[in-house]
Write a protein that holds these residues in place. Structure first.
Motif, short mmCIF file in Angstrom:
data_model
loop_
_atom_site.label_atom_id
_atom_site.label_comp_id
_atom_site.label_asym_id
_atom_site.label_seq_id
_atom_site.Cartn_x
_atom_site.Cartn_y
_atom_site.Cartn_z
N ALA A 280 0.83 -1.22 0.00
CA ALA A 280 0.00 0.00 0.00
C ALA A 280 0.86 1.26 0.00
O ALA A 280 0.59 2.21 -0.75
N LEU A 281 1.90 1.26 0.83
CA LEU A 281 2.75 2.44 0.89
C LEU A 281 3.59 2.58 -0.38
O LEU A 281 3.83 3.70 -0.86
N LEU A 282 4.03 1.46 -0.93
CA LEU A 282 4.79 1.50 -2.18
C LEU A 282 3.95 2.09 -3.31
O LEU A 282 4.46 2.87 -4.13
N ASP A 283 2.68 1.76 -3.33
CA ASP A 283 1.78 2.34 -4.33
C ASP A 283 1.66 3.85 -4.15
O ASP A 283 1.61 4.60 -5.13
N LYS A 284 1.63 4.28 -2.89
CA LYS A 284 1.55 5.72 -2.63
C LYS A 284 2.82 6.44 -3.07
O LYS A 284 2.77 7.52 -3.65
N ILE A 285 3.99 5.83 -2.80
CA ILE A 285 5.26 6.42 -3.22
C ILE A 285 5.29 6.55 -4.74
O ILE A 285 5.69 7.60 -5.28
N GLU A 286 4.87 5.50 -5.42
CA GLU A 286 4.84 5.53 -6.88
C GLU A 286 3.91 6.65 -7.39
O GLU A 286 4.25 7.37 -8.34
N GLN A 287 2.78 6.80 -6.74
CA GLN A 287 1.83 7.84 -7.15
C GLN A 287 2.43 9.23 -6.96
O GLN A 287 2.32 10.09 -7.85
N VAL A 288 3.08 9.45 -5.79
CA VAL A 288 3.67 10.76 -5.52
C VAL A 288 4.76 11.07 -6.54
O VAL A 288 4.82 12.18 -7.09
N ILE A 289 5.62 10.09 -6.83
CA ILE A 289 6.72 10.32 -7.77
C ILE A 289 6.19 10.58 -9.18
O ILE A 289 6.70 11.44 -9.90
N ARG A 290 5.13 9.87 -9.55
CA ARG A 290 4.57 10.04 -10.88
C ARG A 290 3.91 11.41 -11.06
O ARG A 290 4.03 12.05 -12.11
N LEU A 291 3.22 11.88 -10.01
CA LEU A 291 2.43 13.09 -10.14
C LEU A 291 3.15 14.37 -9.70
O LEU A 291 2.75 15.46 -10.09
N ILE A 292 4.20 14.24 -8.89
CA ILE A 292 4.82 15.44 -8.33
C ILE A 292 5.56 16.24 -9.40
O ILE A 292 5.83 17.42 -9.22
N ARG A 293 5.87 15.60 -10.52
CA ARG A 293 6.55 16.35 -11.59
C ARG A 293 5.65 17.45 -12.15
O ARG A 293 6.12 18.48 -12.62
N SER A 294 4.31 17.25 -12.07
CA SER A 294 3.39 18.29 -12.53
C SER A 294 3.37 19.47 -11.57
O SER A 294 2.84 20.53 -11.90
N LYS A 295 3.97 19.30 -10.38
CA LYS A 295 4.10 20.40 -9.42
C LYS A 295 5.43 21.14 -9.61
O LYS A 295 5.77 22.03 -8.85
N GLY A 296 6.21 20.71 -10.63
CA GLY A 296 7.49 21.36 -10.91
C GLY A 296 8.63 20.84 -10.07
O GLY A 296 9.65 21.52 -9.92
#
Length: 522
Positions: A280-296
């Motif tokens: 569950a936490l690994l999925d969250k890490i993957e999500q943050v890494i994938r989406l945080i690039r749109s935050k610059g």
């Protein structure tokens, strides 16, 4: 090294300069290689280049070496020899604006977070709880939210655990079983965490993530976290950095692809982030890494082998620098093959063979082009830093801390009213109410108590007196009625008169006794 012509210039190959494309720098990256092959210097070169471009960076300093980025470098024979290779005539050595941080507050500005900010999921990972204990921890946070109780530090969390344990029956039907054993396990885990010094991390004032995104004189500020002590607690280290990423993700607005990132985040010893991590936490890490690039925000992992990074996350790391790997065992050879397969092949050489033959300061480099596609891998030499290589002195460290624009902002901890104080106040109030109730009950019992020993003695004395008086009066009245004072046989008529007289006397004496006793015993 950054300039308008070359952009983010990082390395040089036989085919010329190799630069990271500015608008692709937030597509994340990887610096890998065996110990001693030059990963830390590569990290410093990357950070310097971003700094000169006005991009702030955050990095963990595992050995104290990265603190040297705050001082100007010096010419050496090695650097002088390599200047022509990079097409550089004169090296303009210069420092970067630096802020030093330390979770323990010893080697830099303190960095704190509240327990609530960390949340039950990250805290559960930090405490290494199983699913049942994790469920109890989630219940505790839920109850605290419903009651409006702030969980800021470890004593707040302990108080909430005690409260929920004492009122478990009230919440079991609503949230599920809350076992004393699970609460006890969490309490013991908190004690171990406190012994590791984590109590200095939890509290207020909590760190403002915007302090990582500052510039000075057109240069990005380098935020250097002293991690030599922190890395001895791998779970705390990785959880802390994951919290920073989560805060960045939840705080920053969507900006899409920019000419340059707003922040670059370097995650050294990256394998610590993924060791023992739940699905569950690994999925969250993957999500943050994938989406945080749109935050610059660009994230660059530093580790020994690409195999340290989960495959789904490794596929998102577009900018690669691979230093030498050693292959002495079948497992090592497999790791080399895996690393080679992550690059776009170059027909000029075999990637797996090149990885094992790279010299110190050399690396296989592949960056994303303007369209986001990986370039063909090149064997290249990494630029030398323009700042100092190696640690700074203690005096230089203290000067940097005192001269910082945030000096004093986080130095003094704040302990405001939160769950601990509120629950203590409720417990004190309940104790006062219980004491008052007991006192009232005792007073009520006193009012209903039977007469004491003295009252009983007095009553017996009065009874004896009245009995004697009754006997005397009865005898006197009987004699008067019969007209005689001497003994003689009594007739039936006389006995009737005497009995009636005795009954009247007894009634009279009872009334006297009742009145006397009533006045005394009241």
């Amino acid at each position: 090294m950054y300039d308008n012509q070359r952009g983010l210039y990082i390395a040089h190959s036989d085919n010329g300069a190799l630069s990271i494309t500015g608008k692709m720098a937030n597509r994340h990256g990887l610096i890998a290689g065996a110990t001693g092959t030059g990963k830390t210097v590569t990290l410093q070169v990357l950070a310097e280049t971003f700094c000169q471009a006005g991009v702030p960076c955050f990095m963990a300093d595992m050995k104290g070496d990265l603190s040297g980025i705050s001082q100007a470098g010096k010419m050496s024979g090695f650097i002088e020899k390599r200047l022509p290779e990079f097409g550089i005539e004169n090296a303009e050595f210069q420092p970067c604006p630096v802020r030093l941080y330390d979770v323990y507050g010893e080697q830099g500005h303190p960095m704190r977070a509240t327990v609530s900010q960390l949340g039950p999921q990250l805290l559960s990972r930090l405490l290494q709880l199983n699913d049942t204990q994790d469920g109890v921890l989630n219940i505790v946070f839920r109850i605290a939210d419903e009651r409006g109780l702030l969980i800021l530090d470890l004593k707040d969390l302990r108080s909430m655990l005690d409260y929920v344990s004492q009122h478990a029956k009230e919440y079991t039907t609503r949230y599920g079983n809350i076992s004393t054993a699970s609460v006890g396990t969490i309490q013991r885990a908190l004690l171990q965490l406190e012994n590791q010094g984590a109590d200095k991390f939890f509290g207020e004032p909590s760190f403002d993530i915007r302090d990582l995104m500052q510039t000075e004189g057109g240069k990005g500020v380098m935020s250097v976290l002293a991690a030599d002590k922190l890395m001895m607690q791998p779970k705390l280290y990785s959880t802390f950095l994951l919290w920073l990423l989560s805060e960045l993700y939840s705080t920053l607005p969507e900006v899409g692809d920019q000419p340059l990132p707003k922040l670059v985040f370097f995650f050294d010893e990256a394998h610590m982030l993924f060791d023992g991590t739940s699905k569950a936490l690994l999925d969250k890490i993957e999500q943050v890494i994938r989406l945080i690039r749109s935050k610059g925000v660009g994230i660059y992992f530093i580790t020994q082998s690409p195999t340290d990074i989960p495959e789904n996350i490794l596929g998102q790391l577009g900018n690669r620098v691979q230093h030498a790997l050693r292959a002495y065992t079948p497992k090592d050879q497999k790791a080399v093959k895996t690393a080679a397969d992550t690059f776009r092949p170059n027909p000029a050489f075999k990637t797996d063979e090149a990885i094992m033959n790279l010299e110190t300061g050399e690396a296989l480099v592949s960056f994303l082009d303007e369209k986001g596609a990986p370039m063909m891998v090149e064997r290249a030499k990494i630029l030398f830093p323009l700042s100092q290589i190696g640690a700074i002195t203690e005096g230089q460290r203290l000067d940097l801390i005192k001269q910082s624009s945030i000096f004093g902002k986080y130095d003094n901890p704040i302990d405001r009213v939160s769950a601990y104080e509120q629950l203590m106040a409720e417990a004190d109030e309940a104790a006062v109410e219980e004491e008052t109730a007991e006192s009232s009950e005792q007073e009520e019992k006193k009012g209903k108590q039977k007469p004491g020993i003295m009252s009983k003695v007095l009553k017996a004395v009065i009874t004896a007196i009245t009995s004697t008086l009754a006997a005397v009066l009865g005898s006197y009245v009987s004699d008067k009625v019969s007209g005689k004072t001497t003994k003689r046989r009594t007739s039936t008529k006389q006995r009737v008169v005497r009995n009636a007289t005795s009954a009247a006397t007894r009634t009279f004496t009872k009334e006297i006794t009742r009145d006397i006793l009533g006045n005394i015993i009241k």
